[in-house]
Write an enzyme that holds these catalytic residues in place. Structure first.
Site, PDB file in Angstrom:
ATOM      1  N   HIS A   1       0.983  -4.287   7.653  1.00 46.56           N
ATOM      2  CA  HIS A   1       1.224  -5.273   8.697  1.00 46.56           C
ATOM      3  C   HIS A   1       1.550  -4.485   9.958  1.00 46.56           C
ATOM      4  CE1 HIS A   1       2.570  -8.263   5.344  1.00 46.56           C
ATOM      5  NE2 HIS A   1       1.280  -8.050   5.352  1.00 46.56           N
TER       6      HIS A   1
ATOM      7  N   ALA B   1      -8.365 -12.342  12.541  1.00 49.83           N
ATOM      8  CA  ALA B   1      -7.881 -13.402  13.420  1.00 49.83           C
ATOM      9  C   ALA B   1      -7.478 -12.803  14.764  1.00 49.83           C
ATOM     10  CB  ALA B   1      -6.691 -14.124  12.781  1.00 49.83           C
TER      11      ALA B   1
ATOM     12  N   PHE C   1       0.845  -1.185   0.000  1.00 52.50           N
ATOM     13  CA  PHE C   1       0.000   0.000   0.000  1.00 52.50           C
ATOM     14  C   PHE C   1       0.888   1.246   0.000  1.00 52.50           C
ATOM     15  CE2 PHE C   1      -2.176  -3.531   1.910  1.00 52.50           C
ATOM     16  CZ  PHE C   1      -3.473  -3.458   1.425  1.00 52.50           C
TER      17      PHE C   1
ATOM     18  N   SER D   1      -7.254  -7.545  -1.097  1.00 52.18           N
ATOM     19  CA  SER D   1      -6.775  -6.948   0.152  1.00 52.18           C
ATOM     20  C   SER D   1      -7.185  -5.484   0.230  1.00 52.18           C
ATOM     21  CB  SER D   1      -5.253  -7.045   0.253  1.00 52.18           C
ATOM     22  OG  SER D   1      -4.835  -8.392   0.316  1.00 52.18           O
TER      23      SER D   1
ATOM     24  N   CYS E   1      -3.932  -4.816   6.800  1.00 51.51           N
ATOM     25  CA  CYS E   1      -4.274  -5.496   5.553  1.00 51.51           C
ATOM     26  C   CYS E   1      -5.249  -6.631   5.855  1.00 51.51           C
ATOM     27  CB  CYS E   1      -3.004  -6.045   4.908  1.00 51.51           C
ATOM     28  SG  CYS E   1      -3.307  -6.931   3.360  1.00 51.51           S
TER      29      CYS E   1
ATOM     30  N   THR F   1      -8.579  -9.258   4.243  1.00 52.33           N
ATOM     31  CA  THR F   1      -9.064  -9.908   3.031  1.00 52.33           C
ATOM     32  C   THR F   1     -10.580  -9.789   2.919  1.00 52.33           C
ATOM     33  OG1 THR F   1      -7.252 -11.503   3.104  1.00 52.33           O
ATOM     34  CG2 THR F   1      -9.164 -12.084   1.749  1.00 52.33           C
TER      35      THR F   1
ATOM     36  N   THR G   1       4.549  12.245   8.080  1.00 56.82           N
ATOM     37  CA  THR G   1       5.937  12.611   8.356  1.00 56.82           C
ATOM     38  C   THR G   1       6.108  12.925   9.840  1.00 56.82           C
ATOM     39  OG1 THR G   1       6.166  13.532   6.131  1.00 56.82           O
ATOM     40  CG2 THR G   1       7.812  14.187   7.765  1.00 56.82           C
TER      41      THR G   1
END
Length: 236
Positions: A106, A68, A2, A41, A48, A50, A157
């Site tokens: 992630h 999960a 991404f 995704s 991220c 699904t 930033t």
């Protein structure tokens, strides 16, 4: 992969949690569902996830994702409530310009908003990272002034870092405030944080090359090895 450039803000319409994890349904998401397929995704607040179901027309366009327990433990998504806004971004296409920075979506962990100060039209925010544990080492080595960081999926930033207080700061211009959820979160709210992956690769490569251990104690092992070598040379 991404970019951290948020495309749209959707809204949570249902949260179903059980021992195995959590199912989220996001509505008002039509702008990012035009080319959607099952299994695609989508980054939701920087995580991220699904797509397991979706509709381009109903409820302003909706999609469902499964979280999960690892995701619930690592992010703040388990604290979402019906009606909450969420930052949304589709996976990066290979046919367009690349803005922001490389974001895997992630999530490394969470931080807490501890200060909000308006500076003209801009909003300055300060976040505090949690105390480190053996399972969750500090992210501060990868957070540098003028470097990039993804906060709730938005590429931003860094304007300041205080290692002693475990804090980092950034600034949102007016346009960004209007396009993401971060400016609407109160002091005390959690956010998802992902540091730049390049720094993590560099650290691991250097530690491994110099004989350090695993990620959790590699630097400690490296320092101990250097000290041992010096003492050995001196016959101590």
């Amino acid at each position: 992969m991404f970019t951290g450039l948020i495309e749209h803000v959707g809204k949570v319409s249902s949260v179903l949690t059980d021992a195995a994890g959590c199912t989220l349904r996001i509505v008002d998401a039509a702008p990012i569902l035009g080319d959607c397929n099952i299994g695609d995704s989508i980054a939701v607040n920087g995580a991220c996830l699904t797509v397991v179901e979706f509709s381009k027309e109903e409820q302003g366009g909706w999609f469902t994702v499964w979280l999960a327990n690892e995701t619930l433990d690592r992010t703040d998504l388990g604290e979402l409530k019906v009606g909450d806004g969420v930052n949304l971004e589709r996976a990066m296409g290979g046919h367009g310009r690349f803005g922001g920075h490389f974001v895997q979506a992630h999530v490394d962990g969470t931080a807490t908003i501890v200060e909000q100060i308006f500076d003209g039209d801009s909003l300055r925010l300060t976040f505090q990272l949690p105390e480190t544990t053996p399972e969750r080492p500090s992210l501060l080595p990868f957070i540098i002034t003028k470097g990039y960081i993804a906060v709730d999926g938005a590429s931003l930033t860094i304007t300041g870092v205080n290692d002693a207080e475990r804090t980092f700061s950034l600034m949102l211009i007016k346009h960004t405030q209007e396009k993401i959820t971060l400016s609407k979160k109160p002091i005390g709210a959690k956010v998802n944080v992902e540091v730049e992956m390049v720094g993590k690769y560099i650290q691991k490569s250097i530690v491994a090359a110099l004989g350090g251990g695993d990620d959790n104690d590699g630097l400690r092992g490296l320092i101990e090895k250097v000290v041992e070598d010096v003492l050995k040379k001196r016959g101590l």
